[in-house]
Design a protein around this motif. Structure first.
Motif, mmCIF file in Angstrom:
data_model
loop_
_atom_site.group_PDB
_atom_site.id
_atom_site.type_symbol
_atom_site.label_atom_id
_atom_site.label_comp_id
_atom_site.label_asym_id
_atom_site.label_seq_id
_atom_site.Cartn_x
_atom_site.Cartn_y
_atom_site.Cartn_z
ATOM 1 N N SER A 29 0.807 -1.210 0.000
ATOM 2 C CA SER A 29 0.000 0.000 0.000
ATOM 3 C C SER A 29 0.848 1.273 0.000
ATOM 4 N N ALA A 30 2.170 1.153 -0.136
ATOM 5 C CA ALA A 30 3.043 2.327 -0.165
ATOM 6 C C ALA A 30 2.759 3.162 -1.408
ATOM 7 N N ALA A 31 2.821 4.479 -1.261
ATOM 8 C CA ALA A 31 2.607 5.400 -2.378
ATOM 9 C C ALA A 31 3.809 6.334 -2.481
ATOM 10 N N THR A 32 4.183 6.677 -3.708
ATOM 11 C CA THR A 32 5.310 7.575 -3.948
ATOM 12 C C THR A 32 4.822 8.798 -4.695
ATOM 13 N N THR A 33 5.257 9.987 -4.234
ATOM 14 C CA THR A 33 4.909 11.244 -4.886
ATOM 15 C C THR A 33 6.191 11.979 -5.235
ATOM 16 N N GLU A 34 6.436 12.174 -6.519
ATOM 17 C CA GLU A 34 7.626 12.874 -7.016
ATOM 18 C C GLU A 34 7.385 14.378 -6.942
ATOM 19 N N PHE A 35 8.426 15.138 -6.558
ATOM 20 C CA PHE A 35 8.354 16.599 -6.486
ATOM 21 C C PHE A 35 9.045 17.204 -7.708
ATOM 22 N N GLY A 36 8.906 18.515 -7.859
ATOM 23 C CA GLY A 36 9.646 19.217 -8.905
ATOM 24 C C GLY A 36 11.137 19.200 -8.587
ATOM 25 N N GLN A 37 11.967 19.108 -9.612
ATOM 26 C CA GLN A 37 13.409 19.037 -9.402
ATOM 27 C C GLN A 37 13.980 20.381 -8.976
ATOM 28 N N THR A 38 15.073 20.316 -8.206
ATOM 29 C CA THR A 38 15.819 21.497 -7.781
ATOM 30 C C THR A 38 17.032 21.630 -8.687
ATOM 31 N N GLN A 39 17.189 22.774 -9.336
ATOM 32 C CA GLN A 39 18.373 23.039 -10.148
ATOM 33 C C GLN A 39 19.349 23.820 -9.291
ATOM 34 N N THR A 40 20.619 23.357 -9.247
ATOM 35 C CA THR A 40 21.567 24.000 -8.349
ATOM 36 C C THR A 40 22.986 23.983 -8.882
ATOM 37 N N LEU A 41 23.759 24.973 -8.451
ATOM 38 C CA LEU A 41 25.205 24.931 -8.598
ATOM 39 C C LEU A 41 25.731 24.199 -7.368
ATOM 40 N N ALA A 42 27.007 23.788 -7.419
ATOM 41 C CA ALA A 42 27.579 23.048 -6.293
ATOM 42 C C ALA A 42 29.041 23.428 -6.109
ATOM 43 N N ASN A 43 29.615 23.082 -4.960
ATOM 44 C CA ASN A 43 31.011 23.348 -4.620
ATOM 45 C C ASN A 43 31.911 22.234 -5.142
ATOM 46 N N GLY A 44 33.215 22.501 -5.158
ATOM 47 C CA GLY A 44 34.183 21.452 -5.426
ATOM 48 C C GLY A 44 34.774 21.479 -6.804
ATOM 49 N N ALA A 45 34.408 22.402 -7.621
ATOM 50 C CA ALA A 45 34.951 22.494 -8.966
ATOM 51 C C ALA A 45 34.896 23.953 -9.399
ATOM 52 N N LEU A 46 35.514 24.246 -10.532
ATOM 53 C CA LEU A 46 35.418 25.607 -11.054
ATOM 54 C C LEU A 46 33.973 25.925 -11.407
ATOM 55 N N VAL A 47 33.303 24.971 -12.031
ATOM 56 C CA VAL A 47 31.880 25.078 -12.349
ATOM 57 C C VAL A 47 31.279 23.705 -12.124
ATOM 58 N N CYS A 48 30.208 23.635 -11.398
ATOM 59 C CA CYS A 48 29.573 22.350 -11.131
ATOM 60 C C CYS A 48 28.094 22.586 -10.860
ATOM 61 N N GLY A 49 27.249 21.764 -11.422
ATOM 62 C CA GLY A 49 25.823 21.931 -11.170
ATOM 63 C C GLY A 49 24.993 20.862 -11.849
ATOM 64 N N GLY A 50 23.719 20.864 -11.496
ATOM 65 C CA GLY A 50 22.795 19.899 -12.068
ATOM 66 C C GLY A 50 21.475 19.913 -11.333
ATOM 67 N N ASN A 51 20.739 18.797 -11.435
ATOM 68 C CA ASN A 51 19.406 18.698 -10.847
ATOM 69 C C ASN A 51 19.360 17.684 -9.718
ATOM 70 N N LEU A 52 18.515 17.969 -8.738
ATOM 71 C CA LEU A 52 18.249 17.057 -7.628
ATOM 72 C C LEU A 52 16.810 16.578 -7.745
ATOM 73 N N ARG A 53 16.607 15.273 -7.655
ATOM 74 C CA ARG A 53 15.265 14.687 -7.593
ATOM 75 C C ARG A 53 14.859 14.612 -6.133
ATOM 76 N N ALA A 54 13.582 14.734 -5.864
ATOM 77 C CA ALA A 54 13.072 14.567 -4.501
ATOM 78 C C ALA A 54 11.681 13.959 -4.584
ATOM 79 N N TRP A 55 11.351 13.122 -3.589
ATOM 80 C CA TRP A 55 10.042 12.496 -3.553
ATOM 81 C C TRP A 55 9.736 12.028 -2.139
ATOM 82 N N ALA A 56 8.469 11.747 -1.895
ATOM 83 C CA ALA A 56 8.019 11.224 -0.602
ATOM 84 C C ALA A 56 7.403 9.854 -0.822
ATOM 85 N N THR A 57 7.618 8.973 0.151
ATOM 86 C CA THR A 57 6.974 7.665 0.157
ATOM 87 C C THR A 57 6.136 7.576 1.423
ATOM 88 N N THR A 58 4.874 7.197 1.271
ATOM 89 C CA THR A 58 3.957 7.115 2.408
ATOM 90 C C THR A 58 3.313 5.735 2.455
#
Length: 152
Positions: A29-58
């Motif tokens: 009976s578990a349900a999963t709900t996907e959220f909108g992706q987060t677009q972000t820059l990141a540390n550790g390089a001259l230029v680094c970035g991409g998207n993060l997926r997020a979701w909830a399971t109930t």
């Protein structure tokens, strides 16, 4: 011969136990709900970035709880050397608010990712019963992710 019989029995018991464990993995009976992706820059390089997926399971059997999940898709950039595949990190905050009860909370952590994305970051949270609103932000310039789900 006697040792071989014990080994065969142990293997049979282990096979049955493993099959039972795999069959009961996620609740039906578990349900999963996907959220909108987060677009972000990141540390550790001259230029680094991409998207993060997020979701909830109930699941109704978890009472007030839900699992919040975040995972980076492949992060791209240029490292400080000749590397085109840097390892990057970014502070992430998942803020949730229950619209029915007013209960709210934060889940801050540091996400590490690279050209293959990241491991799955998950947290079992007491979010209460009702409509839950979630915002995902980072410590670097970003476009926040947003989502909503019902916790039974």
């Amino acid at each position: 011969m006697r040792l071989r019989n014990h080994a065969a029995r142990a293997l049979a018991v282990l096979s049955v136990a493993t099959a039972g464990f795999l069959a009961t993995g996620a609740p039906a009976s578990a349900a999963t709900t996907e959220f909108g992706q987060t677009q972000t820059l990141a540390n550790g390089a001259l230029v680094c970035g991409g998207n993060l997926r997020a979701w909830a399971t109930t699941d109704p059997g978890w009472r007030n709880n839900a699992i919040l999940n975040v995972q980076a898709l492949p992060l791209n950039g240029f490292g400080s050397s000749a590397s085109f595949a840097p390892v990057c990190d970014v502070g992430v905050n998942v803020h949730w608010r229950n619209l029915n009860t007013g209960q709210q909370g934060d889940w801050p952590f540091v996400l590490v990712a690279g050209m293959y994305g990241s491991i799955l970051y998950s947290e079992f949270k007491d979010v209460g019963i009702g409509r839950i609103v979630v915002d995902i932000t980072t410590s670097m310039p970003h476009i926040p992710g947003h989502g909503e789900f019902n916790n039974p």
